[in-house]
Design a protein around this motif. Structure first.
Motif, PDB file in Angstrom:
ATOM      1  N   VAL A   1       0.829  -1.201   0.000  1.00 48.60           N
ATOM      2  CA  VAL A   1       0.000   0.000   0.000  1.00 48.60           C
ATOM      3  C   VAL A   1       0.867   1.256   0.000  1.00 48.60           C
ATOM      4  O   VAL A   1       0.623   2.202  -0.768  1.00 48.60           O
ATOM      5  N   PHE A   2       1.893   1.294   0.840  1.00 52.08           N
ATOM      6  CA  PHE A   2       2.750   2.475   0.913  1.00 52.08           C
ATOM      7  C   PHE A   2       3.563   2.643  -0.371  1.00 52.08           C
ATOM      8  O   PHE A   2       3.812   3.773  -0.799  1.00 52.08           O
ATOM      9  N   ASP A   3       3.985   1.543  -0.999  1.00 53.46           N
ATOM     10  CA  ASP A   3       4.669   1.649  -2.291  1.00 53.46           C
ATOM     11  C   ASP A   3       3.737   2.251  -3.341  1.00 53.46           C
ATOM     12  O   ASP A   3       4.139   3.115  -4.125  1.00 53.46           O
ATOM     13  N   PHE A   4       2.493   1.786  -3.358  1.00 54.75           N
ATOM     14  CA  PHE A   4       1.501   2.290  -4.309  1.00 54.75           C
ATOM     15  C   PHE A   4       1.298   3.789  -4.124  1.00 54.75           C
ATOM     16  O   PHE A   4       1.292   4.566  -5.092  1.00 54.75           O
TER      17      PHE A   4
ATOM     18  N   GLY B   1       9.538   0.284   5.331  1.00 59.71           N
ATOM     19  CA  GLY B   1       9.355  -0.455   6.570  1.00 59.71           C
ATOM     20  C   GLY B   1       9.026   0.434   7.748  1.00 59.71           C
ATOM     21  O   GLY B   1       8.469  -0.027   8.744  1.00 59.71           O
ATOM     22  N   ALA B   2       9.363   1.719   7.637  1.00 62.94           N
ATOM     23  CA  ALA B   2       9.100   2.667   8.729  1.00 62.94           C
ATOM     24  C   ALA B   2       8.699   4.020   8.149  1.00 62.94           C
ATOM     25  O   ALA B   2       9.122   5.064   8.626  1.00 62.94           O
ATOM     26  N   ARG B   3       7.871   3.969   7.115  1.00 63.56           N
ATOM     27  CA  ARG B   3       7.463   5.212   6.457  1.00 63.56           C
ATOM     28  C   ARG B   3       6.212   5.809   7.102  1.00 63.56           C
ATOM     29  O   ARG B   3       5.438   5.107   7.758  1.00 63.56           O
ATOM     30  N   THR B   4       6.041   7.111   6.920  1.00 65.96           N
ATOM     31  CA  THR B   4       4.830   7.812   7.331  1.00 65.96           C
ATOM     32  C   THR B   4       4.250   8.504   6.111  1.00 65.96           C
ATOM     33  O   THR B   4       4.943   9.281   5.445  1.00 65.96           O
ATOM     34  N   TYR B   5       3.004   8.181   5.821  1.00 67.91           N
ATOM     35  CA  TYR B   5       2.289   8.833   4.716  1.00 67.91           C
ATOM     36  C   TYR B   5       1.526  10.016   5.274  1.00 67.91           C
ATOM     37  O   TYR B   5       0.816   9.904   6.278  1.00 67.91           O
ATOM     38  N   ARG B   6       1.676  11.173   4.641  1.00 71.01           N
ATOM     39  CA  ARG B   6       1.009  12.390   5.084  1.00 71.01           C
ATOM     40  C   ARG B   6       0.257  12.993   3.913  1.00 71.01           C
ATOM     41  O   ARG B   6       0.748  13.002   2.785  1.00 71.01           O
ATOM     42  N   ARG B   7      -0.941  13.509   4.179  1.00 72.03           N
ATOM     43  CA  ARG B   7      -1.681  14.166   3.111  1.00 72.03           C
ATOM     44  C   ARG B   7      -2.672  15.167   3.703  1.00 72.03           C
ATOM     45  O   ARG B   7      -3.032  15.106   4.882  1.00 72.03           O
ATOM     46  N   THR B   8      -3.098  16.098   2.851  1.00 70.72           N
ATOM     47  CA  THR B   8      -4.107  17.076   3.244  1.00 70.72           C
ATOM     48  C   THR B   8      -5.493  16.532   2.917  1.00 70.72           C
ATOM     49  O   THR B   8      -5.660  15.687   2.040  1.00 70.72           O
ATOM     50  N   LEU B   9      -6.482  17.039   3.650  1.00 70.02           N
ATOM     51  CA  LEU B   9      -7.867  16.624   3.457  1.00 70.02           C
ATOM     52  C   LEU B   9      -8.755  17.852   3.373  1.00 70.02           C
ATOM     53  O   LEU B   9      -8.646  18.765   4.201  1.00 70.02           O
ATOM     54  N   ALA B  10      -9.621  17.884   2.378  1.00 71.34           N
ATOM     55  CA  ALA B  10     -10.678  18.890   2.300  1.00 71.34           C
ATOM     56  C   ALA B  10     -11.948  18.249   2.851  1.00 71.34           C
ATOM     57  O   ALA B  10     -12.446  17.268   2.292  1.00 71.34           O
ATOM     58  N   LEU B  11     -12.462  18.786   3.958  1.00 69.99           N
ATOM     59  CA  LEU B  11     -13.550  18.157   4.696  1.00 69.99           C
ATOM     60  C   LEU B  11     -14.764  19.068   4.763  1.00 69.99           C
ATOM     61  O   LEU B  11     -14.668  20.265   4.453  1.00 69.99           O
TER      62      LEU B  11
ATOM     63  N   ALA C   1       4.509   0.997   9.957  1.00 71.23           N
ATOM     64  CA  ALA C   1       4.797  -0.083  10.898  1.00 71.23           C
ATOM     65  C   ALA C   1       3.972   0.083  12.161  1.00 71.23           C
ATOM     66  O   ALA C   1       4.137   1.058  12.896  1.00 71.23           O
ATOM     67  N   PRO C   2       3.071  -0.865  12.464  1.00 67.38           N
ATOM     68  CA  PRO C   2       2.260  -0.758  13.681  1.00 67.38           C
ATOM     69  C   PRO C   2       2.958  -1.247  14.928  1.00 67.38           C
ATOM     70  O   PRO C   2       2.379  -1.223  15.991  1.00 67.38           O
TER      71      PRO C   2
ATOM     72  N   GLN D   1       1.464  -8.750  14.670  1.00 65.31           N
ATOM     73  CA  GLN D   1       0.231  -9.131  15.339  1.00 65.31           C
ATOM     74  C   GLN D   1      -0.631  -7.933  15.702  1.00 65.31           C
ATOM     75  O   GLN D   1      -1.764  -8.104  16.136  1.00 65.31           O
ATOM     76  N   ALA D   2      -0.104  -6.725  15.561  1.00 65.52           N
ATOM     77  CA  ALA D   2      -0.891  -5.526  15.849  1.00 65.52           C
ATOM     78  C   ALA D   2      -1.826  -5.268  14.683  1.00 65.52           C
ATOM     79  O   ALA D   2      -1.396  -4.959  13.584  1.00 65.52           O
ATOM     80  N   ARG D   3      -3.118  -5.395  14.914  1.00 58.39           N
ATOM     81  CA  ARG D   3      -4.098  -5.293  13.835  1.00 58.39           C
ATOM     82  C   ARG D   3      -4.571  -3.843  13.664  1.00 58.39           C
ATOM     83  O   ARG D   3      -5.758  -3.571  13.628  1.00 58.39           O
ATOM     84  N   TRP D   4      -3.622  -2.927  13.574  1.00 55.29           N
ATOM     85  CA  TRP D   4      -3.997  -1.536  13.378  1.00 55.29           C
ATOM     86  C   TRP D   4      -2.816  -0.754  12.832  1.00 55.29           C
ATOM     87  O   TRP D   4      -1.660  -1.141  12.965  1.00 55.29           O
ATOM     88  N   LEU D   5      -3.134   0.369  12.189  1.00 56.15           N
ATOM     89  CA  LEU D   5      -2.123   1.313  11.725  1.00 56.15           C
ATOM     90  C   LEU D   5      -2.214   2.574  12.575  1.00 56.15           C
ATOM     91  O   LEU D   5      -3.309   3.108  12.781  1.00 56.15           O
TER      92      LEU D   5
END
Length: 491
Positions: free
Chosen positions: A218-221, A238-248, A260-261, A265-269
């Motif tokens: 997903v992060f590569d995509f 392996g330790a990236r952070t995706y950042r983006r703006t949102l118009a809400l 990386a969660p 076994q950690a079922r969350w991001l």
């Protein structure tokens, strides 16, 4: 499933069914997710509900141990394209909070009574109860992760009054808001009260998912397609952070999601949201969930695609592969037109120019994030000379944006997928590939195949070898995931 098979899922603590149904225990008065680690109750003491709202309406309160209100959404709503599925996606996006049940019904093309009847029949709760359960979950997040005053939290979560907020929290969590906040694990920054409204450090969240999750894919995509000004990735693989703006609906926001969660076994991001208006929290969470495809059913996808002789090895090599959606439904439509007959890198460059020229600037830059994506109404009448593209392509962008601005094409969370596809194909400059790509990403359709895509054709040839091409019809209803497997095979 019948109740006996549901009970067997509870006995085995099967997390595949978290969010699919909820277990209510008569002797304790609580409801849980199927995978709750508590002692399994006796069969005669268990009742099953199709939604958390139905369990709450029956008088049960949420389990403090497994937090059933925080499970991934049912994958059924990603797959279903009928009125109930569309209604659930709209409710999750906060439409009932903003427009009420009449607004929800108008978007679906039904009367409020029909919507109430259909949702109650399938989910055991109507739109008001479903939205109320969602507001309670939002309020719990704000109570336990921010230092905002409780009165501000009540209205930020979407409640009409503080009294309604207090009553709902007591009914749902069996304790008043102040006790719920006091019971939370201490977090950094909780002792500092924000100056006004949103917490400047952001609201920390855990975006839950079920099963395996191929975060690297997903992060590569997203990294290959990150548009300067509205998206960026920090860190190393392996330790990236995706950042983006949102118009809400009520303002803007910046979202950060970590790759990386902290263990497989950690079922969350991990996610952090900084919003100019906390009333947008529910909407922002749902848009990030759609972008990262967190409500998918990887078990069902692997079962179908993994059984195919040609595709099976790819599925085994990439467990938990996902089909990323979109944080803004209009954005992939514009970017799809930009990407016609050019490489992914070229389309990204063109989108960056578009954002710089027509995007709405943030009140202050946030790292490399400076704008939100241009609104369709702005692009509908723009010359687009900055793009350096043929006039026919610029005209296609204006045509698509005019249709989005006028409502001729609806790509929102409750859109009818077939109707939206027909409306797109009727526009000059939009062909099957563009309409299919938009349907896959903007509408989150899990069953889109792109036979005209170059990457898909190369992937099919690689799978087939000297033999006949695989039959994509056998991959229904998960062909969008098959497309991503083919793209990865040729990357």
């Amino acid at each position: 499933m019948d109740d006996d098979s549901r009970y067997e899922a509870v006995r085995s603590r099967d997390e595949r069914f978290d969010g699919v149904f909820f277990t209510a225990v008569l002797t304790t008065g609580i409801y849980c997710r199927p995978s709750c680690p508590a002692t399994t109750p006796k069969r005669e003491n268990v009742r099953f509900h199709p939604s958390a709202a139905a369990a709450q309406a029956a008088g049960f309160r949420a389990c403090r141990r497994c937090r059933p209100d925080a499970v991934p959404g049912s994958a059924e709503w990603n797959l279903r394209a009928d009125a109930v599925g569309r209604a659930m996606r709209l409710i999750a996006d906060g439409v009932v909070d903003r427009e009420g049940v009449p607004g929800l019904a108008a978007r679906l093309g039904y009367s409020p009574r029909q919507v109430q009847r259909q949702l109650t029949a399938e989910l055991g709760a109507g739109p008001v109860a479903l939205a109320r359960a969602q507001r309670a979950h939002t309020a719990r997040i704000l109570l336990q992760t921010t230092a905002l005053p409780i009165t501000e939290i009540a209205f930020a979560a979407g409640f009409a009054s503080v009294r309604q907020f207090n009553d709902t929290i007591r009914e749902t969590y069996a304790r008043p808001p102040r006790e719920l906040r006091a019971a939370a694990t201490p977090r950094a920054g909780r002792g500092v009260r924000p100056a006004a409204g949103a917490d400047p450090a952001g609201v920390p969240l855990r975006l839950a998912y079920r099963g395996a999750y191929d975060a690297a894919q997903v992060f590569d995509f997203l990294a290959r397609r990150a548009v300067p000004g509205i998206e960026e990735l920090r860190g190393s693989p392996g330790a990236r952070t995706y950042r983006r703006t949102l118009a809400l609906p009520h303002g803007t926001g910046v979202a950060e999601v970590d790759e990386a969660p902290g263990g497989r076994q950690a079922r969350w991001l991990p996610c952090r949201l900084r919003l100019t208006d906390l009333r947008d929290l529910t909407t922002a969470v749902q848009r990030m969930r759609r972008l990262f495809d967190l409500d998918a059913d990887p078990y069902a996808v692997a079962e179908r695609l993994g059984a195919d002789p040609a595709l099976g090895p790819l599925v085994a090599a990439r467990p938990g592969l996902r089909s990323p959606g979109a944080a803004d439904p209009a954005e992939p439509a514009v970017r799809a037109v930009l990407g016609q007959q050019v490489t992914v890198a070229a389309a990204r460059t063109l989108a960056g120019r578009l954002v710089a020229a027509y995007g709405k600037p943030l009140s202050a830059p946030d790292g490399a994030l400076t704008h939100t994506f241009p609104e369709p109404g702005t692009l509908a009448g723009a010359p687009l000379a900055e793009l350096g593209m043929p006039e026919a392509r610029r005209a296609a962008i204006r045509t698509v944006c005019a249709a989005l601005a006028e409502g001729t094409v609806d790509l929102g969370p409750g859109a009818d997928r077939e109707e939206a596809t027909r409306a797109l194909l009727a526009l000059r400059g939009v062909g099957p590939w563009t309409a299919g790509y938009v349907r896959m990403r903007a509408l989150g359709d899990p069953d889109v195949f792109l036979p005209g895509d170059a990457g898909v054709r190369h992937g099919l040839r690689a799978l087939a070898g000297p033999g006949p091409a695989p039959d994509a019809e056998a991959w229904r209803p998960w062909r969008s995931y098959a497309v991503h497997h083919l793209w990865n095979a040729t990357a």
